[in-house]
Design an enzyme around this catalytic site. Structure first.
Site, PDB file in Angstrom:
ATOM      1  N   SER A  96     -32.914  54.651  63.141  1.00  0.00           N
ATOM      2  CA  SER A  96     -31.695  54.297  63.874  1.00  0.00           C
ATOM      3  C   SER A  96     -30.512  54.448  62.932  1.00  0.00           C
ATOM      4  O   SER A  96     -30.331  53.642  62.015  1.00  0.00           O
ATOM      5  CB  SER A  96     -31.773  52.853  64.391  1.00  0.00           C
ATOM      6  OG  SER A  96     -32.829  52.716  65.315  1.00  0.00           O
ATOM      7  N   LYS A 171     -29.388  54.214  71.424  1.00  0.00           N
ATOM      8  CA  LYS A 171     -30.008  53.161  70.607  1.00  0.00           C
ATOM      9  C   LYS A 171     -28.968  52.130  70.181  1.00  0.00           C
ATOM     10  O   LYS A 171     -29.259  50.920  70.140  1.00  0.00           O
ATOM     11  CB  LYS A 171     -30.674  53.776  69.374  1.00  0.00           C
ATOM     12  CG  LYS A 171     -31.331  52.738  68.440  1.00  0.00           C
ATOM     13  CD  LYS A 171     -32.386  51.898  69.154  1.00  0.00           C
ATOM     14  CE  LYS A 171     -32.942  50.772  68.281  1.00  0.00           C
ATOM     15  NZ  LYS A 171     -33.756  51.239  67.168  1.00  0.00           N
ATOM     16  N   LYS A 239     -26.958  46.126  60.317  1.00  0.00           N
ATOM     17  CA  LYS A 239     -26.589  47.538  60.153  1.00  0.00           C
ATOM     18  C   LYS A 239     -26.326  48.202  61.497  1.00  0.00           C
ATOM     19  O   LYS A 239     -25.342  48.916  61.683  1.00  0.00           O
ATOM     20  CB  LYS A 239     -27.703  48.256  59.390  1.00  0.00           C
ATOM     21  CG  LYS A 239     -27.533  49.753  59.236  1.00  0.00           C
ATOM     22  CD  LYS A 239     -28.303  50.551  60.287  1.00  0.00           C
ATOM     23  CE  LYS A 239     -29.795  50.320  60.206  1.00  0.00           C
ATOM     24  NZ  LYS A 239     -30.541  51.161  61.208  1.00  0.00           N
TER      25      LYS A 239
END
Length: 297
Positions: A96, A171, A239
Site C-alpha cells: 500500500s 486502497k 502511513k
C-alpha cells in the site's frame, strides 16, 4: 503454473507466499531480515539470499513491503527487481503506497520492458491466512488478465478498478473507512464500559444490527481481550492516512473526519503504540478519558 519471486515475507506476505506455493507455483521468497521463510519452505517454496536471486528466473514477481520508499528500493536499486528481472516479467505490487509513485514505477517498468500492476489488499492478517483478501487492482486489461490466476490464490474479491495507480487510490479510501470505524468502535466500547454494560452482550447485539461490520467482528474481540498483537500495525495505518490526506488535499477534497482520525492515529504513534494492532486506538480513547487501564473510573 508460474515461477514467482516473492519479496517481503512479513505478517501479510508470508501466508500469501505460502498459498501460492500450495497452489502449485514455484515460489522463491526473499525477506530483508532473515528467518522468515520457514513456513514458505514447509509449504514447498524456497528461500533466496537476495532479490536478484529471487527474481532471476521468475515470470512473476510479487512485492509486499511496508511503504513507498521500500517499494522504490526493492524495484529500483542496483540489486533490485528492475535490474534483474527477465523481459516481460509481470510485477505485482501488493504493498500500500502513494498512487503517484505507483504511476511513476509503472512507467519505468514499461520503459525497461517489464509490466507492473498495483494490487493492494484489504482483510488484514486473517484475510492473508485464509486467502480471502479483497484485492483492488490498477492495471491494463491484459496485465490484469495475466495476473488474475495469481491473485485468485491469495484473495476472494478481486476487482479491476482502473489503470495504474487506481488500486492504490481505492486502497487509500479503504484505509480511511477502516480507521474511522476502528476509532468509533473504540469510543463505543469505552462509553459502554463507563456505564458497566455487559460488553460481550453489547457487541453481540450491535454486530447484528446496522452498526455491524467486518471491523466490529474482527476488532471488538481484540479490544475486549486487550489483545493488541499486530495484525496491522498502527504505524502502517498512520502511513496510509498520510497518503489519503495528502492525496485528498491535492484533489481539493475535504475529509474533516478523516483528518481527525489521522491525528488520533498520530497521537497513538507518539504515545508509543505504533507497533500495536490498529485496534490499539482503544488505548488512545482511554487516555483521553483519563482511564489508562481499561477499567471503570
Amino acid at each position: 503454473m508460474s515461477t514467482i519471486g516473492f519479496i517481503g515475507l512479513g505478517i501479510m506476505g508470508n501466508p500469501m507466499a505460502c498459498h501460492l506455493a500450495r497452489a502449485g507455483h514455484t515460489v522463491v521468497g526473499y525477506n530483508r531480515s532473515p528467518g522468515h521463510a520457514a513456513e514458505l519452505i514447509e509449504a514447498g517454496g524456497t528461500e533466496a539470499d537476495s532479490i536478484a536471486e529471487a527474481v532471476k528466473n521468475a515470470d512473476v514477481v510479487a512485492v509486499m513491503v511496508p511503504d513507498s520508499p521500500d517499494v522504490q528500493n526493492v524495484l529500483l536499486s542496483e540489486d533490485g527487481v528492475f535490474a534483474h528481472a527477465q523481459p516481460s516479467t509481470l510485477v505485482i505490487d501488493f504493498s500500500s503506497i502513494r498512487p503517484d509513485i505507483t504511476v511513476e514505477l509503472a512507467r519505468e517498468a514499461t520503459r525497461r520492458g517489464l509490466r507492473l500492476i498495483d494490487a493492494p489488499v484489504s482483510g488484514g492478517e486473517p484475510g492473508a491466512q485464509n486467502a480471502t483478501l479483497s484485492i483492488m487492482v490498477g492495471a491494463t486489461d491484459d496485465d490484469f488478465a495475466a495476473a488474475k490466476p495469481i491473485l485468485e490464490s491469495v484473495g476472494k474479491t478481486i476487482v479491476h478498478v482502473g489503470g495504474n495507480g487506481a488500486g492504490q487510490t481505492v486502497k487509500a479510501a479503504n484505509q480511511l473507512i477502516v480507521a474511522g470505524n476502528i476509532e468509533l468502535l473504540a469510543e463505543a466500547i469505552t462509553f459502554l464500559r463507563a456505564y458497566g454494560v455487559d460488553l460481550d452482550a453489547a457487541v453481540k447485539v450491535l454486530g447484528a444490527g446496522l452498526a455491524g461490520s467486518a471491523v466490529l467482528d474482527q476488532k471488538a474481540p481484540k479490544m475486549l481481550a486487550r489483545n493488541f498483537d499486530p495484525g496491522f500495525r498502527i504505524q502502517l495505518h498512520h502511513k496510509d492516512l498520510g497518503i489519503v490526506t495528502s492525496a485528498a488535499r491535492e484533489a481539493g477534497v475535504v475529509i474533516p473526519l478523516g483528518a481527525l482520525v489521522a491525528q488520533l492515529m498520530a497521537s497513538a504513534l507518539a504515545n508509543g503504540d505504533g507497533s500495536l494492532d490498529h485496534s490499539g486506538l482503544l488505548r488512545g480513547v482511554e487516555r483521553l478519558s483519563g482511564d489508562n487501564e481499561g477499567g471503570i473510573r
